[in-house]
Write an enzyme that holds these catalytic residues in place. Structure first.
Site, PDB file in Angstrom:
ATOM      1  N   CYS A 324      -3.290   6.978   2.088  1.00  0.00           N
ATOM      2  CA  CYS A 324      -2.725   6.923   3.444  1.00  0.00           C
ATOM      3  C   CYS A 324      -3.789   7.243   4.494  1.00  0.00           C
ATOM      4  O   CYS A 324      -3.468   7.417   5.671  1.00  0.00           O
ATOM      5  CB  CYS A 324      -1.544   7.886   3.573  1.00  0.00           C
ATOM      6  SG  CYS A 324      -1.960   9.616   3.260  1.00  0.00           S
ATOM      7  N   GLU A 358      -2.593   1.908   5.401  1.00  0.00           N
ATOM      8  CA  GLU A 358      -2.545   2.429   4.037  1.00  0.00           C
ATOM      9  C   GLU A 358      -3.177   1.406   3.100  1.00  0.00           C
ATOM     10  O   GLU A 358      -3.114   0.200   3.351  1.00  0.00           O
ATOM     11  CB  GLU A 358      -1.107   2.736   3.628  1.00  0.00           C
ATOM     12  CG  GLU A 358      -0.430   3.696   4.589  1.00  0.00           C
ATOM     13  CD  GLU A 358       0.541   4.648   3.924  1.00  0.00           C
ATOM     14  OE1 GLU A 358       0.769   4.505   2.713  1.00  0.00           O
ATOM     15  OE2 GLU A 358       1.067   5.526   4.627  1.00  0.00           O
TER      16      GLU A 358
END
Length: 367
Positions: A324, A358
């Site tokens: 992330c 991400e």
């Protein structure tokens, strides 16, 4: 995305068309990771609006009138909103009805400072945050509101938590036509973009052509673990959160999965167990030497992987890394690519209209 608060609200940071946003993010990832990987970057886009199944708002009082608030783009300020195009339609339809009902009830509106929403297949959970003691009169009013709006309500104040009734948060994910069910707790970490989450899981499954056993670190409530379990003979999954492990065990039952062993253990403890330098009572029924791990999956927090975890996962032939934070991913790949090569690289646009990106990376040990 059409939003009357665009540029005023700090929630969104990209204001070009969605196609331009995707081009910008893709180019950025290619520039930063091309020295690790010269193949095709898989791109998984999002709907530019109504994609968030989880949302949090502040509450502003002006007499008996209430307003939702968000942090403004100007530091230290707030913006008053009555809608948010990013939230899913389930939440979007509820927002004005909830605010109107709260305004009309002095007991429920007094000292209210925040509202959180979680939308899933079984319904919507509304969490109300207060700066006051929650008494029996409050509880009665809360239950009436929950029935009126057909939602689950959780009220929180310091040292207090009241539920309007039974908490039944169950969501469904459709991955390659297969339905997976997940029981969630009110404080569970969930991927807020359900559609992109389904694409992330499908991509992770594609990374496994054939596998013996899987080790997963940071497994949460089993978001990746359970769909991937059908690709492996056995799975060992670790997580530090007690509530996440409880949900993960429940989710195995919901999906008829019997080949996963869940351990409430952090990465350092697991490495100590593998090295044989420390014994754990939690492992009394699990013999690590019985596993034949062909893959390890890591989905770490924004800080990425520590040096010790990097050295540990180097022992595995195949590494699936869900990230992330591209910055810490890049740092980690600088080390991991000394022993492994990048085979696949994916970009997942979890948060349209923001700079957030991400990534998914499949690495294979060099021969």
């Amino acid at each position: 995305m059409d939003c009357k608060y665009l540029k005023e609200c700090g929630s969104c940071t990209l204001f070009t068309s969605y196609s331009e946003q995707i081009s910008f993010k893709t180019d950025l990832i290619k520039q930063n990771f091309s020295h690790f990987y010269d193949g095709k970057f898989d791109l998984f886009s999002s709907s530019p609006k109504h994609y968030r199944t989880r949302a949090e708002f502040g509450i502003w009082h002006e007499g008996s009138k209430l307003s939702y608030t968000m942090h403004a783009s100007e530091k230290g300020k707030k913006v008053f909103i009555d809608e948010c195009p990013k939230v899913c339609e389930q939440i979007s339809h509820l927002m004005p009805r909830l605010l109107e009902s709260l305004q009309d009830d002095e007991i429920l509106r007094t000292k209210l400072f925040g509202v959180e929403f979680i939308a899933c297949k079984s319904g919507t959970l509304v969490t109300l945050l207060y700066h006051k003691k929650l008494d029996s009169e409050f509880e009665a009013a809360m239950k009436i509101l929950a029935s009126k709006l057909d939602v689950m309500i959780l009220a929180r104040s310091r040292g207090q938590k009241l539920l309007s009734g039974e908490l039944n948060l169950v969501d469904e994910l459709n991955v390659d036509g297969q339905i997976y069910k997940f029981s969630l707790s009110e404080n569970a970490f969930i991927q807020p973009n359900k559609a992109v989450n389904e694409k992330m899981i499908a991509w992770a499954k594609e990374c496994v052509q054939s596998g013996a056993d899987l080790l997963e670190l940071y497994c949460g409530h089993g978001n990746f673990t359970i769909p991937l379990s059908f690709k492996f003979k056995n799975v060992l999954a670790t997580e530090i959160s007690k509530s996440s492990i409880a949900n993960a065990l429940k989710n195995c039952e919901l999906n008829g999965v019997e080949n996963i062993k869940f351990l409430r253990m952090d990465a350092d403890e697991l490495m100590s167990a593998f090295a044989g330098v420390r014994e754990f009572n939690r492992l009394k029924d699990i013999k690590l030497s019985d596993f034949n791990f062909s893959h390890v999956l890591v989905d770490p927090p924004r800080a990425g992987l520590s040096e010790s975890v990097i050295n540990f996962i180097r022992n595995f032939k195949n590494i699936i890394y869900i990230s992330c934070n591209p910055e810490t991913l890049k740092e980690n790949l600088n080390e991991l690519t000394k022993s492994h090569k990048v085979i696949k690289f994916a970009l997942f646009d979890q948060f349209a209209n923001t700079h957030h990106i991400e990534c998914g990376v499949l690495l294979e040990a060099k021969r």
